[in-house]
Scaffold this motif. Structure first.
Motif, PDB file in Angstrom:
ATOM      1  N   SER A  94       0.836  -1.202   0.000  1.00 35.79           N
ATOM      2  CA  SER A  94       0.000   0.000   0.000  1.00 35.79           C
ATOM      3  C   SER A  94       0.870   1.251   0.000  1.00 35.79           C
ATOM      4  N   PRO A  95       0.552   2.212  -0.850  1.00 28.93           N
ATOM      5  CA  PRO A  95       1.313   3.473  -0.841  1.00 28.93           C
ATOM      6  C   PRO A  95       1.124   4.247   0.458  1.00 28.93           C
ATOM      7  N   ALA A 110       2.617  -8.071   2.278  1.00 31.56           N
ATOM      8  CA  ALA A 110       2.545  -8.361   0.846  1.00 31.56           C
ATOM      9  C   ALA A 110       1.703  -9.607   0.596  1.00 31.56           C
ATOM     10  N   PHE A 111       1.918 -10.644   1.397  1.00 33.89           N
ATOM     11  CA  PHE A 111       1.111 -11.858   1.231  1.00 33.89           C
ATOM     12  C   PHE A 111      -0.330 -11.621   1.672  1.00 33.89           C
ATOM     13  N   ALA A 112      -0.516 -10.754   2.679  1.00 35.40           N
ATOM     14  CA  ALA A 112      -1.885 -10.438   3.102  1.00 35.40           C
ATOM     15  C   ALA A 112      -2.677  -9.844   1.944  1.00 35.40           C
ATOM     16  N   GLY A 113      -1.979  -9.040   1.131  1.00 38.73           N
ATOM     17  CA  GLY A 113      -2.653  -8.423  -0.002  1.00 38.73           C
ATOM     18  C   GLY A 113      -3.098  -9.413  -1.051  1.00 38.73           C
ATOM     19  N   THR A 114      -2.565 -10.631  -1.037  1.00 42.02           N
ATOM     20  CA  THR A 114      -2.932 -11.625  -2.057  1.00 42.02           C
ATOM     21  C   THR A 114      -4.012 -12.578  -1.555  1.00 42.02           C
ATOM     22  N   PRO A 128      -2.020  -0.805   6.822  1.00 37.84           N
ATOM     23  CA  PRO A 128      -2.888  -0.969   5.647  1.00 37.84           C
ATOM     24  C   PRO A 128      -2.405  -2.112   4.741  1.00 37.84           C
ATOM     25  N   VAL A 129      -3.339  -2.902   4.313  1.00 34.78           N
ATOM     26  CA  VAL A 129      -3.065  -3.996   3.372  1.00 34.78           C
ATOM     27  C   VAL A 129      -3.752  -3.633   2.062  1.00 34.78           C
ATOM     28  N   SER A 130      -2.946  -3.623   0.990  1.00 31.51           N
ATOM     29  CA  SER A 130      -3.505  -3.322  -0.330  1.00 31.51           C
ATOM     30  C   SER A 130      -3.985  -4.631  -0.943  1.00 31.51           C
ATOM     31  N   ALA A 182      -5.714   0.680  -4.328  1.00 33.78           N
ATOM     32  CA  ALA A 182      -7.095   0.763  -4.789  1.00 33.78           C
ATOM     33  C   ALA A 182      -8.060   0.235  -3.735  1.00 33.78           C
ATOM     34  N   TRP A 183      -7.619  -0.722  -2.955  1.00 33.04           N
ATOM     35  CA  TRP A 183      -8.508  -1.316  -1.943  1.00 33.04           C
ATOM     36  C   TRP A 183      -7.657  -1.647  -0.722  1.00 33.04           C
ATOM     37  N   ASP A 184      -7.573  -0.717   0.194  1.00 32.99           N
ATOM     38  CA  ASP A 184      -6.788  -0.918   1.406  1.00 32.99           C
ATOM     39  C   ASP A 184      -7.701  -1.266   2.580  1.00 32.99           C
TER      40      ASP A 184
END
Length: 1517
Positions: free
Chosen positions: A1045-1046, A1111-1115, A1163-1165, A1180-1182
Motif C-alpha cells: 500500500s502506498p 505483501a502476502f496479506a494483499g494476495t 494498511p493492506v492493499s 485501490a482497496w486498502d
C-alpha cells in the motif's frame, strides 16, 4: 571419535592451545585433563589436572566453548578427555619446542637457524686441545656442536659402547691434569657465551659395554637366563653355534663340504645341512615347548579314579562352552624341557568318561593322550619353523660377510670372524658344550649369561625384541652389537632399582652440562624408559633440545616423537633419494613459495617432525665411497638451503675420503690455524671449508630473516634449483647447483645447461663456487684426520651479475603472464654452485607495498614492508562495508547461478574445474577455505589466478554493474586488484585470498552489527545460521513481492533504471538454493512463513518481516494465501496450510517485535478484494491487517470450496480434474480444520505422482485430507491468540459468523478454542487401550502411544501412520497435549524417525517406506517412480527442529534432570548441522537427506526452512 595418539602436534612456546568439542561430544559431559604443569607447578608425567571451560559469548554453548593452555614450557605433554561415565575416551600428545639461547645476552637461537657439526669425542684428544680442534666449527659458521658420548668407553673403542655412564673418558685427561665433568661444563659454557655455540651430546640408554664392571656386579640389569628363562633355547643354540664355528675353523667339516674358507654356493648348501644335522637335530629345542605325555596321562587317570568329587561337580556346573573348546597348557616358568603342564580342570571339562568303569576311564585316558601327542607335534612343527628361519638368517649372514661384494669379505671362518655373531656373553673358561649345558641350571652361573644388544630390521616400536614372547634371539634375526649388553629395565623403577638409579644419575650429569641430547638407538630403547629419563633431564634443563634418528614408518615415528618430545629428527641427505619428492619436501621446508596467509586462530593439524637435515651423519660411509668429491659442495648447498636445522660431521667439509671408524680409529682431529702449513692443521683453504662458512652464514641469515617459504625445482637431470622466499619482504634467495655423483674427471657430462627463469630482479650473486684442484703440498699422515689435500674450493662472494663467470647473460623476458629474468649459463660444470639474491622489480615492489598498506586494515601482520602512496585512490580511504544494507550484502556475498542469470550474468566457472556456488564472495571463500590450510597452490583456481586477471575482473565488474553502494564496493575491489595485477603472478593467489578474505570478514562484521542481540551475542553456529537470512533474502525486479500500500510507511524505494520512476524494492525470500530461488519458483507462501520467524524475526529484521507479511496479506483470496506466489497475479491457491503458517508468523511478530501488535493496523492493499476480482493496483482497496485476518478465519468457518483458476494441464500437467477442486473448512463438532480430497495434496507433503510407467501419475503420494495434525495445532494457536488479542483490545473481533440454511450463526473464538482443546487428544491420541472407543479402526493401529498424522482421512490407514508432523502442533499449541503422553510419543518418534540431520517422513516399519529420493528414477515401482516417495522416508531438516523444540518444552515440564539431558541431546544433534555448515560450499543446510543422513543430489543444497527452524532451536536453548 578421533584417536590422536599416533598424530604429531607441534607448537612453539608462546602459543595458546585451545581444546574444542567435536560434533560427537557436543551435548555431553566432557572434561579435558592434561599433565601440562599448572602455573607455578613442576611437571609430573603422572599428575593430571582438569582444564576449565571458557564460554566466549557468556553462554554455555557447546559449539564455541573451549579450554586453553598457554604454552610456556617445553617438552611432551599428554592430554585426555572423559565423557560421561567413561573416564578416558581418547588422548593425544602435544610437543612444545624448546627455546635455545646463546651469547652473553642469552639471544634466542631459532631451531631453523641451527647448523650443527658432529664430533667423535674419542678423536678430540686431551681436553686442553679441544678449543683448537672445535674452533674449526666456529670458523666455518656452525653454531652447534654435537659430541658423541664423552663417557669412558669399553675396550672395543666403539663410540656408543659406554663402559661407565658416570665416569668421563680418561683419554681426555693428561698426566698433569685430571679432567672432570665440571671442566667439560666450563668448556661448554665458554662455547655458548663467547662463541655463540650450543653443545649437545649423545645419550645411550639401551645398552652398556660388554666389559662394563658394574653390569657384572649387577647382572639383574641385563637379560640373563635367571630373570629371562625363556631365552634358554636361544642360549643353547648360541653356544652350540659357537662350538660349530670353532670346529669349522679347525677344518672338522671340510670333508662334508664346509671348509674354513667358504667360497661358493656349494659350501653354503653344505653349511645348511651341517646346521640342521649337527645343531638343530642335536638340540631338540622343541622339547622346551612340549608336555611329558606319560606324566600328564597318569595324573589325569588318578583324578578320574578318585571319583567325581564335589569340586569337579561344581567345576562342571560353571564351566563355560569356551573352556571346552581347547585344552589349556600351562607354561613352565623355568622353561625346562618337557616342563609345560596341562591344566587338569580344562582337561576334565573336555575329557570325561561315560561312566567310572575301568574301561571307560582307560578309553578317556587314551583320548587325552592322543590330544597331548597332537599338541606336542604342533610344538615340534613350531620349533622347526623357528629353526628354518634361524638357518636362513645364519646363512645370509655368512654370505654377506664372506662372499658378497657389498660385504666386508672377512676371509676364513675363525674365532675372530665366526660364522655368526654370538648373542650372549660367556664369562667363563672354555669347556665342552655338555659342560656348558649344566651351567644353565646353576643360578649363580646362569645369571651371568647376558644377552648382547643389537637391532632388528623392521621391528615394531612397541615390541620388545628381547621380552617374553619374542623369538628374535632364537630365530637369529638380531643384527648383533657384540661389544654391548642389552639393558633390562622392566616396566618401572621397582623392577630394577639399581639400573634406574644409575641411568637417572647419568641423565642428570648430562643435562647439567649440555643444552641438548641425541637419543642413540632410540628405537631399541623402551619408550617408557626414555620418557622418564627425558623428564628428569628437563627438570634440570627445561629447554632441553632433543634429537634422534628414526628410520621407521611415519606413524610409529610420530608416536616416538610425540611421547618423547623429540625436537628434531635427523634425516640424511641420502634419505630423500629413496622417497617421493612430496614426502621429503615436507621436512625440507615449512611452506611453498607463495603460500597463503593463515589466520591467527586456526585448527591445529598434525605436523611433520622438525628436521635436522644432514649432509652426512657419523654412521654413514664417506660420500666419496658413493659419489665423487665434486659432489660435496653441491650437496652442502642442497642441505643449507633447507628451511630446518642442518648438520654435518667433522671431516665432510675437509673432503675426508674415508669413514672414520666408530670402533677402532684412533686418529685425532686436526686443529684450526688460519695460516695452516702442516697436516695437523686446517684453514679456509682446506677442502670446502670456505664454501661451508658462506653457506652456514646464509642458512642462519635466511632463518633469522623469515625466509620460510621453499621451492625446489629439477631443472635438468643433475641441475637443481632451490628457492628460499620471505613472505613479508618478498625477497628470494635462489641457489642453483649441479650435482656430480659420478666423477667428472672420468665421466662425460653434457656441456650445456638449460636456461633458468627467475621472477624478479637479481640484486647480487651471493655466492659462486666450484671445487678445484689445489696446489697444496699437505699430505695425509697416520696420526691426524685430514681430507684430500689436492682439492679445495674456489669461491666468489657478493658480486654483481656482470662479474659472474657462470652466467653468460641475463635478460628480462615475458613468461607465463609475468616479467622474469632469464639466466643463460656460460660455464656450469658438475660440482658448481651459484646463489642469487632476488628482489621484486621496483614497480612490483611499489605496488605490493601499497597493497600491504591497504591490507593492514584486516591484519597488522601486513605492516612489515608496507609502503605509503603519494596518491591513494579515494575509494580506498572510505569504509567499504558500513553503508551496505543486508539486501546489499545478499548481492555482495551470495546469489547462486540461477539468481545471477536473471540479471544477465552467472557464477564464475573455473576452467578445468567447476563453477563457483555463488557469484558473491562466499563462492570464492568456500573454495579458498579448503585450499588455504593445505596451501594447495596447484588447485585449478590458483592456476586461473596466475594465468590471468579474469577472476579479479569478474569480482569487481559484477559489483560495479549493480550500481549504488554495492557498486562502490566494486570500485574498492577494482582499486585493490589494480595493485594485484602488477605483482609477480606466483604471488597473486595468496594476495587475492587476503583481499577476498579481508573484505568477506569485514562484511560479516557489518552484517552482524545490523542484526539482533541474539545473533550478535550468539555462538558461531548462531551466526552461521543467521547468515542464511542474508543468503535467502534479496531484492530483484523479477522476484518482487506484490506492491505494498502506498499509505504504508518505511517501504524501501529505488529508481528504475529503465523507466526512471521510483518503485518499491522490498526484499523477497527464496525457498531454497539452487532450485527454488529465481523467477516464479522463488517465493512460496508455506516456505516463506515456516522460515520467517527464524530468518527475519529472530535476526532482528523486523521491517522486512512486516513487508513480507503485508505483501502476502494483499494476495488473500478464498480465505487462503497462495503457496506459489507468482508476484500475486500468477498465484496458485492450492495450499490448505500456507495461510495458517502466515497467521502464525503474525502472532510471532506481535510477540517478538517491540510494539509488534501495531502491524494489525497496517494498511493492506488487497489484490483480490473478492474471490472473483481481477488483480487490483496497489492502494485501490486498502484495509487494516486485522480485517484480512478476520476474513481468513471467517471463510474457513464458512467453508472454502472453489476450483482453481485455469484448472487443467496448462496449470498442472500431472493433476487429475478432481485434484483442482480445493476445499477447506471447520468441523463444527471438533473445531478442527479439515479439507482436501484424495486427488490433491494441500499440506506441505505435496508430492503428486508423475510416472505413467508406474501408474502413479495424478495420484498424490500423501493427500493427508481430513484434519492434518499440524494444521489443527496451528489453528488452535491462532484462535487462542485471537482470544487474548481481543481481550487486550488489539483485535476488534471476538467471533466469526457463518450462514447455514439462510441463518447466520456466530461462533466465538473462545468456543472454537475450547472445542479444539476438548477434542484433540480424544481424536488424535492412539492410546494403549485396544478397547478405546475413539479408535474407529483398531485393526489399522500398528503403534500405540503416538499421535495420529491426520483425523478423518479418506484412506483411514493414513491417519495411523507415524510421521513427524505432530511435534509441530506440540510447539505451536503445547496446551493440547498431556505431558506424559507427549513425552512418550516423542520418545517413539526419536527411536523411529530421528536421523543424523533430519526426521524420517515416514515410519521405517511402514510398508511404503523408502528413504532414498530419486526424482529421475522412472520404473514400474508405484511407490518410488519419479520421486513418489518424496515424503515417504527421506529425512527433512525443518521437521527436526520442531521435534527438538517439543522435546525441550516437555522436558522442562517434567523436571530439571530430564531437561538437562534433553538439552545435551539437542546440542549433540545440532553439532552435526554445525559440521555440515562448515563443510558445505553452499554454507547452508539442505532441504532433506536420504536415509541415515546420506546426501541427496535432488535436494536443495541450502533450504530457508532448514536454516530458519534450526536457528529457532538455538533460540529456545
Amino acid at each position: 571419535m578421533e584417536r590422536l595418539e599416533q598424530a604429531l602436534f607441534r607448537l612453539e612456546q608462546g602459543f595458546e592451545l585451545q581444546f574444542r568439542l567435536g560434533p560427537t561430544l557436543q551435548g555431553k559431559e566432557v572434561q579435558v585433563y592434561t599433565n601440562y604443569p599448572a602455573k607455578g607447578h613442576m611437571f609430573d608425567r603422572l599428575k593430571y589436572h582438569s582444564l576449565d571451560w571458557v564460554y566466549p559469548n557468556g553462554r554455555e554453548d557447546d559449539s564455541d566453548k573451549y579450554c586453553r593452555l598457554d604454552l610456556t614450557v617445553a617438552g611432551s605433554f599428554q592430554y585426555y578427555f572423559s565423557c560421561g561415565d567413561e573416564e578416558k575416551v581418547s588422548s593425544g600428545y602435544i610437543v612444545v619446542d624448546p627455546v635455545l639461547r646463546v651469547g652473553g645476552n642469552n639471544d634466542v637461537l631459532l631451531l631453523d637457524c641451527i647448523s650443527s657439526q658432529t664430533y667423535l669425542a674419542k678423536c678430540l684428544g686431551p681436553l686442553d686441545k679441544w678449543l683448537d680442534r672445535v674452533r674449526v666449527a666456529k670458523e666455518t659458521g656452525y653454531n652447534m656442536i654435537h659430541f658423541t658420548p664423552l663417557q669412558k668407553l669399553g675396550l672395543s673403542g666403539f663410540c656408543y659402547s659406554i663402559a661407565d655412564q658416570l665416569e668421563l673418558n680418561p683419554d681426555f685427561s693428561t698426566e698433569g691434569k685430571h679432567c672432570t665433568w665440571r671442566d667439560i661444563g666450563n668448556l661448554v659454557e665458554t662455547l655458548r657465551k663467547e662463541w655463540n655455540m650450543v653443545c649437545i651430546t649423545d645419550v645411550v640408554y639401551n645398552h652398556t659395554a660388554a666389559d662394563s664392571e658394574w653390569i657384572h656386579l649387577h647382572p639383574e640389569c641385563g637379560y640373563n637366563l635367571v630373570n629371562s628363562p625363556y631365552l634358554k633355547p636361544a642360549w643353547l643354540l648360541d653356544r652350540l653355534l659357537w662350538h660349530l664355528n670353532c670346529e669349522v675353523a679347525n677344518g672338522k667339516y671340510a670333508e662334508q663340504g664346509v671348509p674354513a674358507c667358504i667360497q661358493d654356493e656349494h659350501h653354503i648348501n653344505a653349511l645348511r645341512g651341517v646346521l640342521w644335522q649337527q645343531v638343530f637335530s642335536r638340540l631338540r629345542l622343541w622339547e622346551f615347548l612340549q608336555v611329558n605325555v606319560d606324566e600328564a596321562v597318569e595324573q589325569f587317570k588318578q583324578l578320574l579314579q578318585e571319583g567325581e568329587t564335589t569340586m569337579m561337580k561344581e567345576h562342571r556346573k560353571v564351566s563355560s562352552p569356551e573352556c571346552k573348546k581347547q585344552l589349556k597348557i600351562v607354561q613352565d616358568l623355568q622353561h625346562r624341557r618337557f616342563g609345560n603342564k596341562v591344566d587338569m580342570n580344562s582337561a576334565l571339562n573336555i575329557f570325561w568318561p561315560h561312566s567310572m568303569s575301568p574301561s571307560d576311564i582307560q578309553e578317556c585316558c587314551n583320548s587325552f593322550r592322543g590330544r597331548l601327542e597332537e599338541l606336542n607335534l604342533d610344538a615340534y612343527k613350531e620349533m622347526n619353523h623357528h629353526a628354518e628361519q634361524a638357518t636362513d638368517c645364519i646363512v645370509r649372514n655368512v654370505v654377506h660377510e664372506h662372499l658378497s661384494d657389498q660385504g666386508p669379505k672377512l676371509g676364513p671362518v675363525s674365532r675372530k670372524y665366526p660364522l655368526c655373531p654370538r648373542y650372549f656373553i660367556f664369562p667363563f673358561e672354555e669347556m665342552t658344550f655338555d659342560e656348558e649345558t649344566q651351567l644353565m641350571e646353576q643360578r649363580d652361573k646362569a645369571c651371568h649369561f647376558l644377552a648382547h644388544d643389537g637391532f632388528v630390521k623392521g621391528n615394531d616400536l612397541s615390541r620388545d625384541f628381547v621380552g617374553p614372547g619374542s623369538q628374535v634371539y632364537l630365530r637369529r634375526e638380531l643384527v648383533c652389537l657384540g661389544n654391548t649388553i642389552k639393558l633390562r629395565y622392566g616396566e618401572k623403577p621397582e623392577d630394577c632399582p639399581y639400573l634406574w638409579a644409575r641411568m637417572k644419575l647419568y641423565t642428570e650429569i648430562t643435562a647439567k652440562v649440555f643444552s641438548g641430547v641425541c637419543l642413540v638407538n632410540c628405537l631399541s630403547t623402551p619408550l617408557h624408559v626414555a620418557e622418564r629419563m627425558l623428564d628428569q633431564a628437563r627438570c634440570l634443563r627445561p629447554d632441553l633440545y632433543v634429537v634422534a634418528e628414526l628410520i621407521i614408518r611415519e606413524v610409529l615415528q610420530n608416536v616416538c616423537v610425540a611421547r618423547l618430545g623429540i625436537t628434531s629428527l635427523i634425516r640424511g641427505k641420502q634419505s630423500h633419494q629413496h622417497c617421493e619428492q612430496g614426502d621429503w619436501l615436507s621436512w625440507f621446508g615449512r611452506e611453498p613459495v607463495g603460500a597463503f596467509v593463515q589466520p591467527s586462530l586456526r585448527p591445529l593439524i598434525p605436523a611433520f617432525a622438525h628436521t635436522m637435515f644432514m649432509d652426512i651423519s657419523p654412521n654413514n660411509h664417506s660420500p666419496i665411497q658413493a659419489c665423487s668429491v665434486y659432489d660435496f659442495l653441491p650437496s652442502s648447498v642442497l642441505v643449507s638451503m633447507a628451511c630446518c636445522a642442518t648438520g654435518s660431521t667433522r671431516g665432510y667439509d675437509e673432503l675426508l675420503p674415508y669413514q672414520i671408524s666408530m670402533v677402532g680409529d684412533n686418529h685425532i682431529y686436526t686443529c684450526w690455524n688460519s695460516d695452516a702449513q702442516t697436516s695437523d692443521q686446517v684453514n679456509l683453504q682446506t677442502g670446502i671449508l670456505a664454501g661451508k662458512l658462506a653457506l652456514n652464514r646464509l642458512h642462519q641469515q635466511l632463518a633469522a630473516e623469515g625466509f620460510t617459504q621453499v621451492d625446489l625445482e629439477q631443472l635438468d637431470e643433475d641441475v637443481v634449483a632451490v628457492t628460499r622466499h620471505c613472505p613479508s619482504s618478498h625477497q628470494s634467495v635462489v641457489a642453483v647447483l649441479r650435482r656430480a655423483v659420478k666423477n667428472p674427471e672420468t665421466h662425460h657430462y653434457a656441456f650445456d645447461v638449460p636456461p633458468m627463469f627467475i621472477p624478479g630482479q637479481i640484486k647480487e650473486v651471493i655466492l659462486e663456487a666450484l671445487t678445484i684442484v689445489s696446489t697444496s703440498s699437505n699430505r695425509k699422515d697416520d696420526k691426524n684426520i685430514n681430507g684430500l689435500p689436492e682439492r679445495t674450493v674456489e669461491i666468489k662472494e657478493h658480486i654483481q651479475l656482470k662479474d659472474s663467470r657462470v652466467v653468460k647473460k641475463a635478460n628480462m623476458v615475458s613468461k607465463e603472464n609475468s616479467v622474469v629474468q632469464e639466466i643463460v649459463f656460460e660455464k656450469f660444470p658438475p660440482g658448481c654452485i651459484i646463489i642469487f639474491r632476488v628482489t621484486l622489480d621496483p614497480w612490483s615492489q611499489e605496488q605490493l607495498g601499497a597493497l600491504r598498506r591497504q591490507l593492514i586494515q584486516f591484519s597488522p601482520q601486513y605492516q612489515t614492508c608496507s609502503l605509503a602512496e603519494l596518491r591513494t585512490p579515494s575509494v580506498l580511504t572510505k569504509p567499504i562495508m558500513s553503508r551496505l544494507t543486508l539486501a546489499d550484502m545478499n548481492m555482495l556475498l551470495y546469489r547462486c547461478d540461477a539468481e545471477e542469470r536473471e540479471g544477465g550474468g552467472g557464477c564464475y566457472s573455473v576452467p578445468t574445474w567447476l563453477p563457483l556456488k555463488y557469484g558473491g564472495l562466499q563462492g570464492l571463500m568456500s573454495v579458498m577455505a579448503e585450499i588455504r590450510p593445505k596451501n594447495d597452490l596447484g588447485h585449478p583456481l590458483c592456476d586461473n589466478l596466475r594465468q590471468g586477471d579474469w577472476m579479479m575482473d569478474y569480482v569487481s565488474n559484477r559489483l560495479l554493474a549493480k550500481g549504488g553502494t554495492v557498486g562502490e564496493v566494486g570500485h574498492w575491489f577494482q582499486a585493490m586488484f589494480g595493485y594485484l595485477k602488477h605483482i609477480p603472478r606466483y604471488l597473486v593467489p595468496c594476495y587475492f585470498d587476503s583481499i577476498i578474505q579481508g573484505a568477506y570478514t569485514t562484511a560479516l562484521e557489518a552484517v552482524f552489527k545490523q542484526m539482533s542481540s541474539f545473533v550478535q551475542n550468539g555462538s558461531s553456529l548462531v551466526k552461521q545460521l543467521a547468515l542464511g537470512s542474508v543468503q535467502m533474502c534479496g531484492v530483484c525486479h523479477s522476484w518482487a513481492l506484490p506492491t505494498l500500500s502506498p499509505h504504508l510507511n518505511d517501504v524501501p524505494y529505488r529508481l528504475n533504471g529503465v523507466t526512471n520512476q521510483e518503485e518499491q524494492c522490498c526484499m523477497s525470500m527464496a525457498a531454497g538454493l539452487p532450485h527454488s530461488c529465481a523467477g516464479i519458483l522463488r517465493c512460496w507462501g508455506r516456505d516463506t512463513f515456516i522460515s520467517l520467524r527464524g530468518l527475519l524475526l529472530l535476526t532482528g529484521r523486523h521491517l522486512e518481516a512486516r513487508n513480507i507479511i503485508l505483501a502476502f496479506a494483499g494476495t488473500l483470496r478464498y480465505g487462503l494465501i497462495p503457496n506459489l506466489l507468482g508476484r500475486g497475479s500468477s498465484a496458485r491457491f492450492n495450499s490448505r496450510d500456507a495461510v495458517w503458517w502466515w497467521l502464525q508468523c503474525i502472532r510471532e511478530y506481535c510477540t517478538l517485535v517491540p510494539d509488534g501488535v501495531s502491524i494489525l493496523k497496517c494498511p493492506v492493499s488487497r489484490m483480490y478484494p473478492t474471490n472473483v476480482s481481477e488483480p487490483q493496483p496497489a492502494g485501490a482497496w486498502d484495509q487494516p491487517l486485522y480485517d484480512v485476518i478476520q476474513e481468513a478465519m471467517q471463510r474457513h468457518m464458512q467453508c472454502i470450496q472453489f476450483r482453481e483458476t485455469n484448472a487443467g494441464p496448462q496449470l498442472d500437467p500431472n493433476m487429475t480434474e478432481e485434484g483442482f477442486n480445493v476445499e477447506a473448512g471447520v468441523d463444527q463438532t471438533t473445531g478442527f480444520i479439515y479439507g482436501g480430497n484424495r486427488f490433491n495434496c494441500g499440506t506441505w507433503m505435496d508430492k503428486m505422482g508423475e510416472s505413467t510407467k508406474a501408474q502413479n501419475k495424478g495420484i498424490p503420494a500423501t493427500p493427508r485430507d481430513g484434519s492434518a495434525v499440524e494444521i489443527v495445532g496451528l489453528c488452535k494457536s491462532i484462535v487462542h491468540w485471537l482470544v487474548k488479542l481481543h481481550n487486550n483490545g488489539h483485535f476488534p473481533y471476538k467471533a466469526v459468523n457463518i450462514r447455514r440454511g439462510g441463518q447466520t450463526y456466530s461462533v466465538s473464538y473462545v468456543e472454537w478454542d475450547c472445542k479444539i482443546q476438548e477434542n484433540f487428544e480424544k481424536k488424535f491420541y492412539i492410546s494403549h487401550d485396544p478397547e478405546d472407543s475413539e479408535d474407529k479402526h483398531p485393526e489399522l493401529v500398528h503403534k500405540r502411544g503416538i499421535y495420529k498424522d491426520s483425523f478423518g482421512a479418506s484412506s483411514p490407514w493414513c491417519d495411523y501412520q507415524l510421521r513427524p508432523n505432530f511435534p509441530i502442533a506440540m510447539v505451536v499449541a503445547p496446551e493440547l497435549f498431556t505431558v506424559v503422553k507427549a513425552w512418550e510419543a516423542l520418545g517413539i518418534a526419536e527411536k523411529k524417525l530421528l536421523g543424523p540431520l533430519g526426521m524420517k517422513t515416514l515410519d521405517p516399519d511402514d510398508m511404503v517406506y523408502c528413504g532414498v529420493y530419486d526424482k529421475n528414477l522412472d520404473n514400474n515401482n508405484f511407490n518410488q517412480a519419479k520421486g513418489f516417495n518424496y515424503h515417504q522416508g527421506p529425512e527433512w531438516l525443518w521437521l527436526l527442529s520442531y521435534f527438538l523444540r517439543a522435546k525441550l518444552y516437555f522436558a522442562k515440564k517434567i523436571g530439571k534432570e530430564t531437561y538437562d539431558k534433553t538439552a545435551n541431546l539437542v546440542k549433540n544433534i545440532l553439532s552435526r548441522h554445525n559440521v555440515h555448515l562448515e563443510r558445505s560450499h553452499w554454507k547452508g543446510l539442505p532441504e532433506l537427506t536420504n536415509e541415515n543422513g546420506q546426501h541427496c543430489p535432488f535436494s536443495s543444497e541450502s533450504q530457508a526452512s532448514s536454516i530458519a527452524t534450526i536457528l529457532e532451536v538455538l533460540y529456545d536453548l
